[in-house]
Design an enzyme around this catalytic site. Sequence first.
Site, PDB file in Angstrom:
ATOM      1  N   ASP A 106       7.723   5.870 -53.573  1.00  0.00           N
ATOM      2  CA  ASP A 106       7.010   7.400 -52.059  1.00  0.00           C
ATOM      3  C   ASP A 106       6.574   6.927 -51.296  1.00  0.00           C
ATOM      4  O   ASP A 106       5.620   5.772 -51.196  1.00  0.00           O
ATOM      5  CB  ASP A 106       6.594   8.058 -52.687  1.00  0.00           C
ATOM      6  CG  ASP A 106       6.376   9.652 -52.090  1.00  0.00           C
ATOM      7  OD1 ASP A 106       7.330  10.086 -51.622  1.00  0.00           O
ATOM      8  OD2 ASP A 106       5.326   9.611 -51.102  1.00  0.00           O
ATOM      9  N   ASN A 158      18.034   8.143 -50.261  1.00  0.00           N
ATOM     10  CA  ASN A 158      18.114   7.726 -48.533  1.00  0.00           C
ATOM     11  C   ASN A 158      18.672   5.849 -49.625  1.00  0.00           C
ATOM     12  O   ASN A 158      18.162   5.395 -49.763  1.00  0.00           O
ATOM     13  CB  ASN A 158      16.115   7.300 -49.107  1.00  0.00           C
ATOM     14  CG  ASN A 158      16.255   6.832 -47.855  1.00  0.00           C
ATOM     15  OD1 ASN A 158      17.317   6.216 -47.024  1.00  0.00           O
ATOM     16  ND2 ASN A 158      15.339   6.691 -46.279  1.00  0.00           N
ATOM     17  N   HIS A 205       5.960  -2.407 -45.661  1.00  0.00           N
ATOM     18  CA  HIS A 205       5.149  -1.318 -46.387  1.00  0.00           C
ATOM     19  C   HIS A 205       5.703  -1.564 -47.955  1.00  0.00           C
ATOM     20  O   HIS A 205       5.360  -1.938 -48.938  1.00  0.00           O
ATOM     21  CB  HIS A 205       4.820  -0.522 -46.608  1.00  0.00           C
ATOM     22  CG  HIS A 205       5.907   0.880 -45.691  1.00  0.00           C
ATOM     23  ND1 HIS A 205       7.086  -0.113 -44.302  1.00  0.00           N
ATOM     24  CD2 HIS A 205       6.304   2.064 -46.350  1.00  0.00           C
ATOM     25  CE1 HIS A 205       7.601   1.477 -44.232  1.00  0.00           C
ATOM     26  NE2 HIS A 205       7.518   2.074 -45.378  1.00  0.00           N
ATOM     27  N   ARG A 206       7.550  -1.560 -47.875  1.00  0.00           N
ATOM     28  CA  ARG A 206       8.144  -1.887 -49.285  1.00  0.00           C
ATOM     29  C   ARG A 206       8.374  -2.695 -48.909  1.00  0.00           C
ATOM     30  O   ARG A 206       8.597  -3.393 -50.481  1.00  0.00           O
ATOM     31  CB  ARG A 206       9.932  -1.602 -47.947  1.00  0.00           C
ATOM     32  CG  ARG A 206      10.684  -1.247 -49.569  1.00  0.00           C
ATOM     33  CD  ARG A 206      11.449  -0.130 -49.007  1.00  0.00           C
ATOM     34  NE  ARG A 206      11.770   1.543 -48.750  1.00  0.00           N
ATOM     35  CZ  ARG A 206      11.008   2.252 -47.563  1.00  0.00           C
ATOM     36  NH1 ARG A 206      11.357   1.289 -46.431  1.00  0.00           N
ATOM     37  NH2 ARG A 206      10.516   3.169 -47.465  1.00  0.00           N
ATOM     38  N   THR A 223      16.635   7.225 -55.512  1.00  0.00           N
ATOM     39  CA  THR A 223      16.448   7.819 -54.246  1.00  0.00           C
ATOM     40  C   THR A 223      17.441   8.104 -53.854  1.00  0.00           C
ATOM     41  O   THR A 223      17.995   7.961 -53.474  1.00  0.00           O
ATOM     42  CB  THR A 223      16.062   5.925 -53.135  1.00  0.00           C
ATOM     43  OG1 THR A 223      15.599   6.214 -51.833  1.00  0.00           O
ATOM     44  CG2 THR A 223      16.650   5.546 -52.991  1.00  0.00           C
ATOM     45  N   GLU A 267       9.463  15.646 -56.265  1.00  0.00           N
ATOM     46  CA  GLU A 267       8.863  15.536 -55.374  1.00  0.00           C
ATOM     47  C   GLU A 267       7.626  16.709 -55.129  1.00  0.00           C
ATOM     48  O   GLU A 267       7.877  17.601 -54.668  1.00  0.00           O
ATOM     49  CB  GLU A 267       9.000  14.839 -53.528  1.00  0.00           C
ATOM     50  CG  GLU A 267       8.016  14.587 -52.252  1.00  0.00           C
ATOM     51  CD  GLU A 267       9.013  13.137 -51.958  1.00  0.00           C
ATOM     52  OE1 GLU A 267       8.192  13.680 -50.830  1.00  0.00           O
ATOM     53  OE2 GLU A 267       9.299  12.741 -52.331  1.00  0.00           O
ATOM     54  N   LYS A 273      12.976  -6.079 -40.317  1.00  0.00           N
ATOM     55  CA  LYS A 273      11.991  -5.093 -40.657  1.00  0.00           C
ATOM     56  C   LYS A 273      11.157  -5.343 -41.927  1.00  0.00           C
ATOM     57  O   LYS A 273      10.258  -5.153 -42.596  1.00  0.00           O
ATOM     58  CB  LYS A 273      12.688  -3.890 -40.535  1.00  0.00           C
ATOM     59  CG  LYS A 273      12.001  -2.572 -41.052  1.00  0.00           C
ATOM     60  CD  LYS A 273      12.556  -1.235 -41.393  1.00  0.00           C
ATOM     61  CE  LYS A 273      11.745  -0.461 -41.824  1.00  0.00           C
ATOM     62  NZ  LYS A 273      12.230   1.640 -42.343  1.00  0.00           N
ATOM     63  N   GLY A 278      14.041   7.438 -40.869  1.00  0.00           N
ATOM     64  CA  GLY A 278      12.696   8.584 -40.315  1.00  0.00           C
ATOM     65  C   GLY A 278      11.965   7.821 -39.185  1.00  0.00           C
ATOM     66  O   GLY A 278      12.075   8.149 -38.633  1.00  0.00           O
TER      67      GLY A 278
END
Length: 182
Positions: free
Chosen positions: A64, A8, A168-169, A6, A35, A163, A141
């Site tokens: 993703d 990020n 979702h992660r 990643t 991507e 978080k 983000g």
Amino acid sequence: MLYLVTSNLNKFNEAKLILEEYRLTLQRLPIEKLEIQADTIQDISEYATKVILEQNKKEILVEDAGLFIDALNGFPGPYSSYIYKTIRCEGILNLLKSETKRTASFKAVLSYGRPKNEVISFLGEIKGQIVYSVRGSGGFGFDPIFKPNGSNKTFAEMSISQKNQFSHRMQALKQFAEWYVQ
Ligand code: ITT
């Protein structure tokens, strides 16, 4: 050794903390994933994983993620990266200016691959609301405009570990970890 590919660093830091709970050590491969433009984040994630595996003979994870807004029929979804770069959180709030239906979800597809093996993917999803103005300075983000159901705080108003209790992660990584350590 397990690598998350990643660009990020925030994404990596979240994932590392989650996998530590399963006694898995995560390293970062700080390369930009290829991507492709596709209709699903699963296609994007799996394609990127295969391309990276051709050049890196390692055990890798690629993720993703995207923000899916119900009033916009799931937009930006697979285009989240481009939309974030171009219109940021403020642009999303503008699109929803006169919209009272604020429901949205974050989704993440985490793909795992190792040389000469099929790629396998895990999906995580968290439902929530798009708030009316940017809130908080943590995260990254779209975090300042997304409030998960069951919380008064946006992701950007939470610590990483808060978080990680919703995200979702976390859900995608949890499924992966349970499969991987069995
Ligand atoms: P890599 O592809 O290099 O992993 P990225 O930041 O481009 O990093 P994605 O393509 O998965 O990550 O994310 C698409 C967009 O969605 C991107 O603009 C992110 O900022 C945003 N996004 C992904 N996960 C997020 C999260 O947990 N909170 C807020 N925004 C997120």
